[in-house]
Design an enzyme around this catalytic site. Sequence first.
Site, PDB file in Angstrom:
ATOM      1  N   LYS A 191     -42.362 -11.423  -7.198  1.00  0.00           N
ATOM      2  CA  LYS A 191     -42.363 -12.007  -5.858  1.00  0.00           C
ATOM      3  C   LYS A 191     -42.761 -13.489  -5.918  1.00  0.00           C
ATOM      4  CE  LYS A 191     -41.238  -7.970  -4.276  1.00  0.00           C
ATOM      5  NZ  LYS A 191     -41.132  -7.188  -5.513  1.00  0.00           N
TER       6      LYS A 191
HETATM    7  C1  LIG Z   1     -38.077  -4.460  -0.296  1.00  0.00           C
HETATM    8  C2  LIG Z   1     -39.243  -3.955  -1.103  1.00  0.00           C
HETATM    9  N1  LIG Z   1     -40.121  -3.105  -0.528  1.00  0.00           N
HETATM   10  C3  LIG Z   1     -41.191  -2.642  -1.197  1.00  0.00           C
HETATM   11  C4  LIG Z   1     -41.440  -3.034  -2.495  1.00  0.00           C
HETATM   12  C5  LIG Z   1     -42.636  -2.468  -3.210  1.00  0.00           C
HETATM   13  O1  LIG Z   1     -43.571  -3.447  -3.534  1.00  0.00           O
HETATM   14  P1  LIG Z   1     -44.772  -3.120  -4.551  1.00  0.00           P
HETATM   15  O2  LIG Z   1     -44.195  -3.158  -5.918  1.00  0.00           O
HETATM   16  O3  LIG Z   1     -45.764  -4.222  -4.296  1.00  0.00           O
HETATM   17  O4  LIG Z   1     -45.295  -1.795  -4.192  1.00  0.00           O
HETATM   18  C6  LIG Z   1     -40.577  -3.918  -3.132  1.00  0.00           C
HETATM   19  C7  LIG Z   1     -40.822  -4.332  -4.511  1.00  0.00           C
HETATM   20  O5  LIG Z   1     -39.975  -4.814  -5.220  1.00  0.00           O
HETATM   21  C8  LIG Z   1     -39.445  -4.390  -2.416  1.00  0.00           C
HETATM   22  O6  LIG Z   1     -38.576  -5.246  -2.983  1.00  0.00           O
END
Ligand SMILES: Cc1ncc(COP(=O)(O)O)c(C=O)c1O
Length: 387
Positions: A191
């Site tokens: 990110k």
């Molecule tokens: C659209 C979306 N939602 C949720 C997530 C989940 O994030 P995390 O890895 O911080 O749990 C991601 C991670 O790539 C994502 O791209």
Amino acid sequence: MHQSVKQIPVARPHLGEEEAAAARDAILTGWVTQGPQVEAFESEFASMTGAPFACAVSSCTAALHMALVALGIGDGDEVITVSHSFIATANAIRYTGAKPVFVDIERDSCNIDPERVEAAISPRTRAILAVHQIGHPCDLTRILHIAQHHSIPVIEDAACAVGSAIRMDGSWQMIGKPHGLIACFSFHPRKVLTTGEGGMITTSEPDLLKRFTLLRQHGMTLTDRQRHNSTQVVFEEYPEIGYNYRMTDIQAAIGRVQLRKLPRLVARRRELAARYSEAIATIDGIECLPLRSWETPNFQSYAIRVLPHFSMDRNALMQFLLARGISTRPGIMNAHQEGAHLEHNPVSLPNSEDARNSMLLLPLFPDMTNVEISYIIDELRAVSQQD
Ligand SMILES: Cc1ncc(COP(=O)(O)O)c(C=O)c1O
């Protein structure tokens, strides 16, 4: 390959001495989880987005899960969302026992299609989980209009959208203000802002903030800081099942440094994305995502679509670029085509399926050099001219 270019990764987090020093300082204070650094990060993140409240958690998946739990969503409920997203979006709904009702994306923007949202509303719909795809804001103006009309709360999956902005009601506003009831962010290394792992929830509802604070720490009625600072002996209670979704102070200390750098990191991403877009406009057979007048994305990723008349198909292009030292990734996945969700959701979503098969992500990260991006553009142009 150009002599000064080595293997170009698809992404690389921008982390340096400042983040390392902040983590070290946090460790040496002896308070390493959910302490003063977390509190300061929450308050600074809230100011950056314009949100009244922010609550730091261990990941965006945790944030999404808590958001759904806090709204009382569970067995038998439906949540409208896209299949075309990282699988965590759909998984978080399934954790609660609710059913993700997948709607298709708009063909060009690859974001949730508001018209399809409206068509998918049923008496069981308890929320709309709207994803800001790879940092491109979805059409919140229309989605919120539909949601308000049907009195359905909107949760924003802003995992990729820290630093993105949207024009609403005549002014530019940061994603996470929040515009829906709740917005959820990820700080995974892919990110724009990273804490290693981590996430944040923003909301304008004080009652929801209270729920999040409780749920992220096992449902415990007193925080560690409250216990630590109390001059009286205090006893906590556990009125409901909670989770361990805490962020550490080490992560938060890193996040605070990253937050200060955010405008610079996003500006560099936009500069690189503009170079790609300008070049791609002149290459036949490749398209990029449209830039709509009401959005300023953070370019968490840079996606292109390989059209059928391009000189080779998407997979062959990825292989071609890899052989020339350029890493790429397939575009966004579709949860409804994965085993974990297949049997629960036998739907056909043509735009999502086409996007999954024809899109790829090009390298984009703030420390990418001008030489590297020129090299990638040259290679794309060269391959487009092959017979
Ligand atoms: C659209 C979306 N939602 C949720 C997530 C989940 O994030 P995390 O890895 O911080 O749990 C991601 C991670 O790539 C994502 O791209």
